[in-house]
Design an enzyme around this catalytic site. Structure first.
Site, PDB file in Angstrom:
ATOM      1  CD  GLU A 244     -61.852 -24.935 -20.950  1.00  0.00           C
ATOM      2  OE1 GLU A 244     -62.013 -25.822 -21.812  1.00  0.00           O
ATOM      3  OE2 GLU A 244     -61.065 -25.043 -19.984  1.00  0.00           O
TER       4      GLU A 244
ATOM      5  N   GLY B 239     -57.673 -23.115 -18.885  1.00  0.00           N
ATOM      6  CA  GLY B 239     -58.405 -22.767 -20.113  1.00  0.00           C
ATOM      7  C   GLY B 239     -57.448 -22.384 -21.227  1.00  0.00           C
TER       8      GLY B 239
HETATM    9  C1  FAD Z   1     -57.188 -25.533 -10.928  1.00  0.00           C
HETATM   10  C2  FAD Z   1     -56.918 -26.105 -12.280  1.00  0.00           C
HETATM   11  C3  FAD Z   1     -57.950 -26.764 -12.955  1.00  0.00           C
HETATM   12  C4  FAD Z   1     -57.707 -27.332 -14.211  1.00  0.00           C
HETATM   13  N1  FAD Z   1     -58.702 -28.067 -14.819  1.00  0.00           N
HETATM   14  C5  FAD Z   1     -58.386 -28.788 -15.940  1.00  0.00           C
HETATM   15  C6  FAD Z   1     -59.329 -29.715 -16.497  1.00  0.00           C
HETATM   16  O1  FAD Z   1     -60.451 -29.858 -16.012  1.00  0.00           O
HETATM   17  N2  FAD Z   1     -58.943 -30.438 -17.575  1.00  0.00           N
HETATM   18  C7  FAD Z   1     -57.715 -30.304 -18.141  1.00  0.00           C
HETATM   19  O2  FAD Z   1     -57.422 -30.993 -19.113  1.00  0.00           O
HETATM   20  N3  FAD Z   1     -56.802 -29.434 -17.641  1.00  0.00           N
HETATM   21  C8  FAD Z   1     -57.108 -28.681 -16.558  1.00  0.00           C
HETATM   22  N4  FAD Z   1     -56.186 -27.805 -16.021  1.00  0.00           N
HETATM   23  C9  FAD Z   1     -54.885 -27.678 -16.673  1.00  0.00           C
HETATM   24  C10 FAD Z   1     -54.670 -26.347 -17.362  1.00  0.00           C
HETATM   25  O3  FAD Z   1     -55.498 -26.207 -18.488  1.00  0.00           O
HETATM   26  C11 FAD Z   1     -53.171 -26.277 -17.689  1.00  0.00           C
HETATM   27  O4  FAD Z   1     -52.487 -26.090 -16.460  1.00  0.00           O
HETATM   28  C12 FAD Z   1     -52.808 -25.184 -18.663  1.00  0.00           C
HETATM   29  O5  FAD Z   1     -53.349 -25.434 -19.942  1.00  0.00           O
HETATM   30  C13 FAD Z   1     -51.287 -25.044 -18.812  1.00  0.00           C
HETATM   31  O6  FAD Z   1     -50.687 -26.297 -19.029  1.00  0.00           O
HETATM   32  P1  FAD Z   1     -49.457 -26.753 -18.091  1.00  0.00           P
HETATM   33  O7  FAD Z   1     -49.861 -26.562 -16.674  1.00  0.00           O
HETATM   34  O8  FAD Z   1     -49.019 -28.098 -18.500  1.00  0.00           O
HETATM   35  O9  FAD Z   1     -48.323 -25.692 -18.403  1.00  0.00           O
HETATM   36  P2  FAD Z   1     -47.190 -25.823 -19.510  1.00  0.00           P
HETATM   37  O10 FAD Z   1     -47.763 -26.288 -20.785  1.00  0.00           O
HETATM   38  O11 FAD Z   1     -46.055 -26.561 -18.910  1.00  0.00           O
HETATM   39  O12 FAD Z   1     -46.794 -24.290 -19.655  1.00  0.00           O
HETATM   40  C14 FAD Z   1     -46.161 -23.587 -18.574  1.00  0.00           C
HETATM   41  C15 FAD Z   1     -46.004 -22.138 -18.963  1.00  0.00           C
HETATM   42  O13 FAD Z   1     -45.167 -22.051 -20.121  1.00  0.00           O
HETATM   43  C16 FAD Z   1     -45.526 -20.940 -20.897  1.00  0.00           C
HETATM   44  N5  FAD Z   1     -45.926 -21.382 -22.251  1.00  0.00           N
HETATM   45  C17 FAD Z   1     -46.495 -22.545 -22.626  1.00  0.00           C
HETATM   46  N6  FAD Z   1     -46.772 -22.559 -23.947  1.00  0.00           N
HETATM   47  C18 FAD Z   1     -46.357 -21.347 -24.417  1.00  0.00           C
HETATM   48  C19 FAD Z   1     -46.390 -20.735 -25.707  1.00  0.00           C
HETATM   49  N7  FAD Z   1     -46.902 -21.360 -26.787  1.00  0.00           N
HETATM   50  N8  FAD Z   1     -45.863 -19.478 -25.821  1.00  0.00           N
HETATM   51  C20 FAD Z   1     -45.353 -18.827 -24.747  1.00  0.00           C
HETATM   52  N9  FAD Z   1     -45.339 -19.365 -23.526  1.00  0.00           N
HETATM   53  C21 FAD Z   1     -45.827 -20.596 -23.340  1.00  0.00           C
HETATM   54  C22 FAD Z   1     -46.704 -20.282 -20.194  1.00  0.00           C
HETATM   55  O14 FAD Z   1     -46.253 -19.244 -19.348  1.00  0.00           O
HETATM   56  C23 FAD Z   1     -47.282 -21.429 -19.396  1.00  0.00           C
HETATM   57  O15 FAD Z   1     -48.077 -20.991 -18.311  1.00  0.00           O
HETATM   58  C24 FAD Z   1     -56.422 -27.195 -14.807  1.00  0.00           C
HETATM   59  C25 FAD Z   1     -55.410 -26.509 -14.133  1.00  0.00           C
HETATM   60  C26 FAD Z   1     -55.642 -25.977 -12.892  1.00  0.00           C
HETATM   61  C27 FAD Z   1     -54.505 -25.299 -12.185  1.00  0.00           C
END
Ligand code: FAD
Length: 378
Positions: free
Chosen positions: A243, A364
């Protein structure tokens, strides 16, 4: 682009011609409507299936193309080139492999033909309103009751959330076991208790339906589980590199196309009695973009060859995703600037790319998670 591409064979380039013709004929003319609708038509999925453009890597006996990752990469490159947000790649190369690699013979026979033909559209549901990065902390539960699982919970940001027929749902079968309590269950979207929430109002990628999904006592036979109970986290770790790499493949192709389009624009646009191209600043900025695009192409093609031999590691996929999406983003900002006000108008490909591609640094797996993965091997 001046990098000679040695990664593709003759049959790949013939396939590229088919994919390009299909996209020009069946995708591009409908994009404006799909952008308004917030979803693409079911018809294009069926047509893509008939043309052999879905699940190109899956075995022919299940309806797939019997190809390799090169065929998948070509579709990603051609969609990027056309500026089309249609989630064939998510369906074919991100979700279908879970069923193809983990499914029993019975599961494969049941689901794969419809998936390859475009009749059954796929989604994968990992992310929840409470978080997406920390996969082992998900809360959607699948509790065993006789020969069924009863699923409760909610997912968000799910691509193909609205149009999908089958969803690979990542759930907890043993909430006390952390990563070892995660399992993958296929949920048919016509099951009682399954509900789609609203289509989410995104910054970009407006033709892709991204939705919330709700599971309220959804009963699913245990026979819908993919692989072994409790191994879901390990399965995700096996499949997520592909992915991430597809995101890198898309970014490299997108950057090359946007550079061509920006060159066309600046060589035509006049300011102060000359073209925008005539300013030394423009030449230097675009020379930087070119250097970065060449570096990115070289890296992506190297890893593409590795992945076609099934040698790409999780670390390499994370490096590719991180470098590709950060590079694209830096270059995009410069190229928007060189378009002036038109760079902010969505009818221009550069503006469309600006809103569409920002998410590639987040989905991703967020790029911070990529850095974390890479740093573990330093
Ligand atoms: C258009 C779109 C399509 C998507 N499609 C899918 C899908 O088909 N299936 C699916 O399951 N998900 C999907 N997603 C979800 C996407 O994979 C997640 O948004 C992404 O993995 C981040 O998770 P979160 O949004 O919960 O951010 P959070 O987990 O809340 O994290 C927010 C921010 O915190 C920071 N952070 C988090 N962890 C760490 C770390 N270990 N170290 C340092 N900084 C960190 C980063 O800056 C991160 O961006 C999609 C998202 C979008 C916007």
């Amino acid at each position: 682009m001046q990098v000679e591409r040695k990664v593709y064979r003759e049959d790949h380039e013939q396939f590229r011609a088919t994919a390009r013709r299909f996209i020009e004929r069946e995708v591009v003319p409908h994009m404006d409507q799909w952008l308004k609708d917030g979803i693409v038509s079911r018809e294009v999925w069926m047509k893509a299936g008939r043309e052999g453009l879905l699940c190109t890597m899956l075995p022919v006996e299940h309806g797939g193309g019997g190809g390799d990752f090169g065929h998948s990469a070509i579709i990603a490159e051609e969609l990027a080139r056309a500026g089309a947000s249609v989630s064939f790649g998510l369906h074919s190369d991100i979700v279908a492999p879970y069923i193809a690699r983990l499914g029993t013979e019975a599961q494969q026979q049941r689901w794969l033909p419809g998936i390859c033909s475009g009749e059954q559209i796929l989604a994968v549901a990992i992310t929840e309103p409470g978080g997406g990065s920390d996969v082992k902390a998900i809360r959607t539960s699948a509790v065993r009751d006789g020969d069924d699982y009863v699923i409760n919970g909610s997912k968000t940001f799910i691509s193909n959330g609205f149009i999908s027929d089958l969803v690979v749902v990542v759930c907890k079968t043993d909430p006390a076991a952390g990563a070892k309590g995660v399992s993958l269950v296929v949920v048919e979207t016509n099951r009682e208790g399954f509900r789609r929430g609203r289509k989410l109002d995104k910054v970009g990628m407006h033709s892709q339906d991204t939705a919330e999904l709700f599971f309220d006592n959804v009963r699913v036979p245990v026979a819908n589980r993919l692989g072994e109970e409790g191994k879901g986290f390990a399965y995700l770790m096996q499949e997520l590199p592909q992915e991430r790499f597809i995101i890198a493949v898309t970014a490299a192709a997108k950057l090359e196309r946007l550079l061509e389009q920006t060159l066309e624009y600046v060589k035509d646009r006049k300011a102060f009695g000359q073209t925008v191209w005539d300013f030394q600043n423009t030449k230097f900025r675009l020379a930087d973009v070119k250097a970065k695009a060449v570096a990115l192409r070289t890296m992506v093609d190297h890893y593409l060859a590795e992945h076609m031999r099934r040698k790409l590691t999780a670390e390499e996929a994370a490096i590719a995703k991180l470098y590709a999406t950060e590079t694209l983003w830096q270059c995009l900002d410069d190229m928007v600037q060189l378009h002036g006000g038109y760079g902010y108008m969505l009818e221009y490909p550069i503006a469309r790319a600006f809103v569409d591609m920002r998410v590639s640094r987040v989905y991703g797996g967020s790029n911070e998670v990529m850095r974390d993965l890479i740093s573990r091997k330093l």
